[in-house]
Structure formats: C-alpha cells, structure tokens
Write an enzyme that holds these catalytic residues in place. Structure first.
Site, mmCIF file in Angstrom:
data_model
loop_
_atom_site.group_PDB
_atom_site.id
_atom_site.type_symbol
_atom_site.label_atom_id
_atom_site.label_comp_id
_atom_site.label_asym_id
_atom_site.label_seq_id
_atom_site.Cartn_x
_atom_site.Cartn_y
_atom_site.Cartn_z
ATOM 1 N N MET A 1 17.354 -30.665 1.304
ATOM 2 C CA MET A 1 17.045 -32.193 0.611
ATOM 3 C C MET A 1 18.264 -33.090 0.397
ATOM 4 O O MET A 1 17.941 -34.363 0.614
ATOM 5 C CB MET A 1 16.376 -31.619 -0.661
ATOM 6 C CG MET A 1 16.675 -33.075 -1.657
ATOM 7 S SD MET A 1 16.558 -32.167 -3.469
ATOM 8 C CE MET A 1 18.318 -31.239 -3.249
ATOM 9 N N PRO A 2 19.268 -32.687 -0.297
ATOM 10 C CA PRO A 2 20.243 -33.687 -0.501
ATOM 11 C C PRO A 2 20.568 -34.643 0.803
ATOM 12 O O PRO A 2 20.540 -34.021 1.985
ATOM 13 C CB PRO A 2 21.546 -32.979 -1.002
ATOM 14 C CG PRO A 2 21.218 -31.755 -1.100
ATOM 15 C CD PRO A 2 19.943 -31.237 -0.320
ATOM 16 N N LEU A 3 20.436 -35.870 0.596
ATOM 17 C CA LEU A 3 20.850 -36.854 1.714
ATOM 18 C C LEU A 3 22.275 -37.295 1.499
ATOM 19 O O LEU A 3 22.384 -37.715 0.275
ATOM 20 C CB LEU A 3 20.006 -37.706 1.837
ATOM 21 C CG LEU A 3 20.384 -39.034 2.932
ATOM 22 C CD1 LEU A 3 20.268 -38.291 4.235
ATOM 23 C CD2 LEU A 3 19.402 -39.994 2.847
#
Lengths: 131, 131, 131
Positions: A1-3
């Site tokens: 998830m982290p972008l």
C-alpha cells in the site's frame, strides 16, 4: 500500500533504483510492509527541465545530493515506528545509493483504508458486501 | 477541484490523455464532479531517467502497464461513492487506454475546503467576507 | 518544512525558478516559514511525454499558462493565513514569472509534526528522548 514518490537530481537509473530499494526495505523492516507491497514512482531531474531546490533549514547542510521521499500510507503507525522508519531509510540510502543522511528528506501523508484501490477497481482494504 | 496525478510507464501522449479522460469521466459519473472541474498532471516515465516499480501484492499480478492514479480531493465522499469511483476508473481505463484493471492503482488523499485556491489568489470554497 | 511541488507546461528553467521563488517568498511572508526552510520539486512538462490538463471550472478561464502548486505542510494554519498565502502566491507568481493570477492553482495537504524527517534519519519536530 504505501505509495512512495522519490525525487532526486541528476541521478542515473541504478542510483534511482538503489534509493527505491532502500526505502522499500526500510518500510519492510520497520513498519511491516510485505515484500511485494511495492509501489514507487522514481524521478530523476535533469536540473534544467525540472529541478529541486533546497535550503539548510534546522542547521542541516544539504546539497544537490538531496533526495525527497514522499510516502502516502494508511494512518495508524506510532511515532516510534515512524522514527524507526526515518532512521532506517537514512541508513540504507547511504549504504545502497551513497546518499548522505543529511540529504535524506522524508515526509508522510496518511489517509484511510477506504482510500486505496490496489487493482481491479476494488477497495481491497474495505470491500463492500458484494465484492 | 480534485487534483489528479497519473504516472505511467512508456506511454505515448494519446494513451496518457486517454487515461486522463478515463479518470475524469469516472469522477464526473460517480462523485458528481462538473465537466470543467478538470485538473490533471499526466506523466509518462521513460524507464531510464524516471521509472515505476511495482509488486504483486494481494495476489494481483501487475506489469509495466501499471498506472498510478493519485487524487487529492476534499473530504466527505462516502465509502460507497469511493468504491464506485474505483470501479469506474478501472472500466474506463481499460476501455479508453487498454489498461488492464489489475494494473489500475488508485489512492485518494483528502483535505479541507479551505485548502484550495482555484485561481486568482482566492479560496473559492471558503471565501472571506472581503472577497 | 513545507514540501512544495510545482508543475507547469513548456517553461524554461528561469521561469520554473521564478515560480519557486514566488511560492517560497509567499510562504515566508504569510505563514512565517524561515528563509532556509526551502524544499521544492519544480517540474516543467513538455506537453508530449508529460502534460497538464485543465478546465474553466468556477468561471475562471485557464490556459496553458496553468501552474499547479501542491504544498504539503503541518496542520495548524488558520483560514485567514491560508487565504493570505493564496493571495500572495498569485501576486508574486505574476510579478516574478508573468503567470496570470487566473492560472495559479494551489492545494494544501496537511500532516502532523511526526510526519517529517528533514535529514539525518531523525524526526526533528518530535525527537525521541534518545535523539
């Protein structure tokens, strides 16, 4: 998830990817991101058509080795986990890409679980009853 | 108001604009954005000077057709509206740009009405008594 | 601390830097950012490999002189300070870069003090007891 968005100045592809690897491993080690949870935009600026500006704020001397790392992630990490993340990014950026710790600038922006669709048009973290 | 940032790898201008159109129509159809409320930064990366990295997180197989879509918008959309938005972006990205739904990655970042100035140095959504 | 991202279309380096200077001076004058608290990513788009799209939303006529200014900063500025910031950015962008006020688009995204590491792997605004 982290972008993860990384911006650096006059770097080649190898160094860009080394920076990406540093941030990803730090995310894995300090806040438990899975290895395949890898989403990065890596941008090298030529200093002409696009560029970075920086100052020596807080007594940290920065130069054109500056690296901006902007991470969007779900809310919920504790201050201690965030501090561990910053520390580890700085260590690995130096080890993998030769970036001096003084040039490693990180900022986090948090959002909610419903704010992510990781493919297939679905909100994977908060699926509806019909997904 | 939404500010849309789209990052894709080795795409031509036509495909970039098709992706932009897909996201804009999805915003119009699902969360009621007016047609002329169009604000987009569309970036194609050459894979050398700038690039994208991705993994197969959550069992979704991604490849170099990956498209990162980061949307900044005012808070207040319900989970159902957000789900509808993700679904429609994926549908239209495939229809207009040939992007497979598995490669459509969307994240939302919310802010407040006062956090926007859409021209002329004014906070249009929360004008002061003297504007 | 603010991380400023500026996107403009078909601009040369001088104009990009003039825009950066306009935003930085506006931040200094209106919300008290110190002179050396300067962190900017300035991107000129060629209109082919990367581009900007825009509409005439809210009756503001925009054209290819559009400038997107996205500022990430810590929460806490009042609406009046934000309005002053928008006004001053528009004034200085016109004065320094010839950008018409109608083409100056600003959005703010707020985060917390712990969400910043300004070098050396440390969370400078919220140091731990061992830093």
């Amino acid at each position: 998830m982290p972008l993860v968005r990384i911006d650096a100045l006059r770097v080649d592809k190898a160094r860009l990817e080394a920076l990406g690897r540093a941030v990803h491993e730090a995310l894995m080690e300090t806040i438990g991101i899975p290895p395949d949870d890898l989403f990065q935009v890596l941008v090298g600026h030529d200093g002409v058509n696009s560029t970075l500006r920086y100052g020596d704020y807080l007594g940290v001397h920065r130069d054109e080795g500056i690296v901006y790392i902007a991470i969007t992630l779900r809310a919920g990490r504790t201050p201690d986990r965030k501090r561990a993340l910053y520390r580890r990014i700085a260590e690995l950026a130096e080890q993998y890409a030769g970036t001096e710790p003084r040039n490693v600038f990180v900022t986090l922006t948090e959002n909610a679980s419903i704010d992510w669709s990781l493919g297939n048009g679905v909100a994977q973290y908060v699926p509806s009853s019909t997904d």
